[in-house]
Scaffold this active site. Structure first.
Site, PDB file in Angstrom:
ATOM      1  CG  HIS A  91      38.569 -52.943  20.402  1.00 10.82           C
ATOM      2  ND1 HIS A  91      37.282 -52.512  20.196  1.00 10.82           N
ATOM      3  CD2 HIS A  91      38.702 -54.081  19.697  1.00 10.82           C
ATOM      4  CE1 HIS A  91      36.655 -53.360  19.405  1.00 10.82           C
ATOM      5  NE2 HIS A  91      37.498 -54.320  19.089  1.00 10.82           N
ATOM      6  CD  GLU A 101      37.083 -49.629  22.427  1.00  9.70           C
ATOM      7  OE1 GLU A 101      37.968 -49.098  21.750  1.00  9.70           O
ATOM      8  OE2 GLU A 101      36.338 -50.528  21.981  1.00  9.70           O
ATOM      9  CG  ASP A 156      21.327 -43.886  40.735  1.00  6.95           C
ATOM     10  OD1 ASP A 156      22.472 -43.480  41.001  1.00  6.95           O
ATOM     11  OD2 ASP A 156      21.096 -45.004  40.283  1.00  6.95           O
ATOM     12  CE  LYS A 195      25.210 -45.843  41.268  1.00  2.21           C
ATOM     13  NZ  LYS A 195      23.775 -46.102  41.415  1.00  2.21           N
TER      14      LYS A 195
END
Ligand code: XMP
Length: 524
Positions: free
Chosen positions: A180, A182, A239, A380
């Site tokens: 992986h 990531e 947000d 975010k």
């Protein structure tokens, strides 16, 4: 991702690397890594058709990992026409095994799952492994492995347990890795993804928040007709404020914001909305004091989903009433983010709904508004960057995320004035102490929870039977998984003693030490 109900992030179709989701635990991480490298990336269901992929400006495709075995009868697959598109593909773990099987390689079941760190020996440094050392530590998590290479593929890295830990078909630009890249445990993992994006897919790396703001404002201007009015619900968080500011920049006073104080807000939440958005940015903001109304509706309700439903419905009623008085409005703007969309609906058929987040898909169609969600494709940290560029102060942009139903999901059992007040005051103390210790910005969320459990304590000479407050401080990258934060004991002690001293009727403080999964971040 299906963007039909909301805005596309960027009307001019940014170049992108699409991640086909085979149920990966780390799917979002892959996207975030590419975005941090300046390449737009989104997680799409593994069932996406090549036709739909071609509607995007795809420069590369990732076949993600996943919990399935390629041998199981319901192993998730993909539209084989995708292989004809001609853009590079990188299969990660399950994705590698799918590719290998597809091209005639032999994949076998190992019987045991290889999980954890493994040394990788890199034998070719031409494209995927440019500037990666010969030997690196990588992170593995797989049950099946390749036993024989598919035809026209070559091996470019091996590990002690797998001769084919990374493979390539240079001509067809197909790559696969067993590990992986990531996750941070893989040394140089980000560089490997960077090599895929720039050396192999030839991306330009133009995905940045400054240009996003400009194109987003242009898109909003084009979508909202000349006379149309937009209604935006502010929650006090970053947000919805960023959503409102973007729209305000596009259409000015044709945007009206409503801030509903449902009595379940954090300390000081509504003051900044007035101070900054109304006074500094000169936006049209109506503040509705609906505290009594919400608390009345929540009387006697203990089921968390029922609470969410009531709060969602009451919100809609307030919107409808106020929009009727102020309107007519054709659009409703919401600060929905990408992980909200994925967690509520599920990207792949395999992910299931955990809880309903009332700000996603919660609006009945008869409400009659068209939905405007300019942040729907963003994470975010990207929203925080936009907020900061737009001039929202740090204390707001860095404020921890806060759920739409507010303190109702942190008050276990019936929502009463007393419990809400304990929860709010105790949470404020947690915030203050984390800021003093310079740890606030290093954790994802920190708050207090209160239920109906009580414990004895002593105040002066008297014994009292007060509330138990649980502190939850968690670390996370994107709220999809989370770990409890190993705060220093002396900090926990300060928080505990301040809460029992300063918040009436609290005798005990406990610390939440459950990770997500199996727990969720919020207690309800
Ligand atoms: P959980 O508790 O599901 O939370 O691990 C993941 C993230 O989502 C937030 N959250 C919500 N946000 N409406 C929201 O707008 C909700 O009903 C809701 N429930 C949880 C939570 O604070 C965390 O950041």
């Amino acid at each position: 991702m299906n963007s039909t109900t909301g805005d596309r992030a960027n009307g001019s179709k940014p170049e992108e690397i699409v991640v086909l989701d085979f149920g990966a635990q780390y799917g979002h991480l892959i996207c975030r890594r590419f975005r941090a490298l300046g390449v737009f990336s989104e997680l799409v269901p593994n069932t996406i058709t090549s036709e739909d992929l071609l509607k995007k400006n795809v420069k590369g495709i990732i076949f993600s990992g996943g919990p399935s075995s390629v041998f199981s009868s319901d192993a998730p697959s993909f539209d084989h026409a995708i292989l004809e598109i001609g853009v590079p593909i990188l299969g990660i773990c399950y994705g590698l095994q799918l590719l290998a099987k597809e091209f005639g390689g032999q994949v076998s079941r190992t019987g045991t799952r290889e999980y954890g760190k493994a040394t990788l020996h890199i034998t070719d440094h031409k494209d995927l492994f440019v500037k990666i050392p010969d030997k690196i530590t990588s992170w593995m998590s797989h049950g099946d492995k390749i036993e024989r290479l598919p035809s026209e593929f070559e091996t470019i890295a091996s590990s002690d347990s797998s001769a084919y830990a990374a493979i390539r078909n240079k001509e067809k630009r197909l790559y696969g890795v067993q590990f992986h890249p990531e996750v941070t445990h893989t040394e140089g993992g980000t560089k490997i993804l960077e090599n895929f994006a720039f050396e192999i897919c030839k991306c330009k790396g133009a995905w940045q928040m400054g240009p996003f703001i400009e194109t987003s404002i242009e898109t909003i201007k084009k979508r909202i007709g000349g006379e149309e009015q937009v209604f935006c619900a502010l929650s006090g968080g970053v947000d919805s404020s960023t959503t409102a500011l973007l729209i305000h920049k596009a259409i000015g006073d044709r945007l009206t914001c409503i801030f509903v104080d449902h009595g379940l807000l954090r300390e000081g939440e509504n003051e900044w909305v007035v101070k900054i958005l109304k006074d500094s940015f000169d936006m049209k903001v109506i503040i509705v004091d609906a505290r009594v109304r919400f608390l009345d509706k929540l009387k006697g309700i203990i089921d968390p989903e029922h609470k969410r439903k009531i709060i969602g419905e009451e919100f809609i009623k307030v919107f409808t009433e106020k929009s009727g008085e102020m309107g007519p409005f054709s659009w409703l703007a919401q600060g929905t983010l990408y992980p909200d969309v994925v967690e509520s609906a599920g990207t792949s058929g395999t992910s299931s709904k955990i809880k309903s987040h009332h700000n996603v898909g919660g609006l009945p169609s008869e409400i009659g508004f068209k939905l405007l969600e300019p942040l729907r494709d963003l994470y975010k940290d990207e929203v925080r960057e936009i907020a900061s560029i737009l001039g929202i102060p740090d204390e707001i942009t860095k404020r921890h995320p806060f759920p739409g139903p507010g303190l109702a999901v942190r008050v276990i059992g019936e929502v009463t004035n007393e419990k809400v007040s304990i929860c709010r005051k105790a949470s404020e103390i947690v915030d203050q102490e984390l800021k003093k210790a310079d740890l606030y910005d290093h954790v994802w969320q920190a708050f207090a929870i209160v239920g109906d459990d009580r414990a004895t304590g002593v105040q002066g000479d008297e014994g009292i039977y007060g509330h138990i407050v649980t502190i939850r401080v968690i670390e996370s990258d994107d709220a999809m998984t989370a770990n409890w934060s190993k705060l220093p004991y002396d900090l926990l002690e300060r928080i505990s003693s301040r809460i029992t001293n300063e918040v009436p009727d609290v005798t005990w403080v406990t610390y939440g030490v459950s990770n997500k999964p199996p727990a969720t971040i919020e207690p309800q």
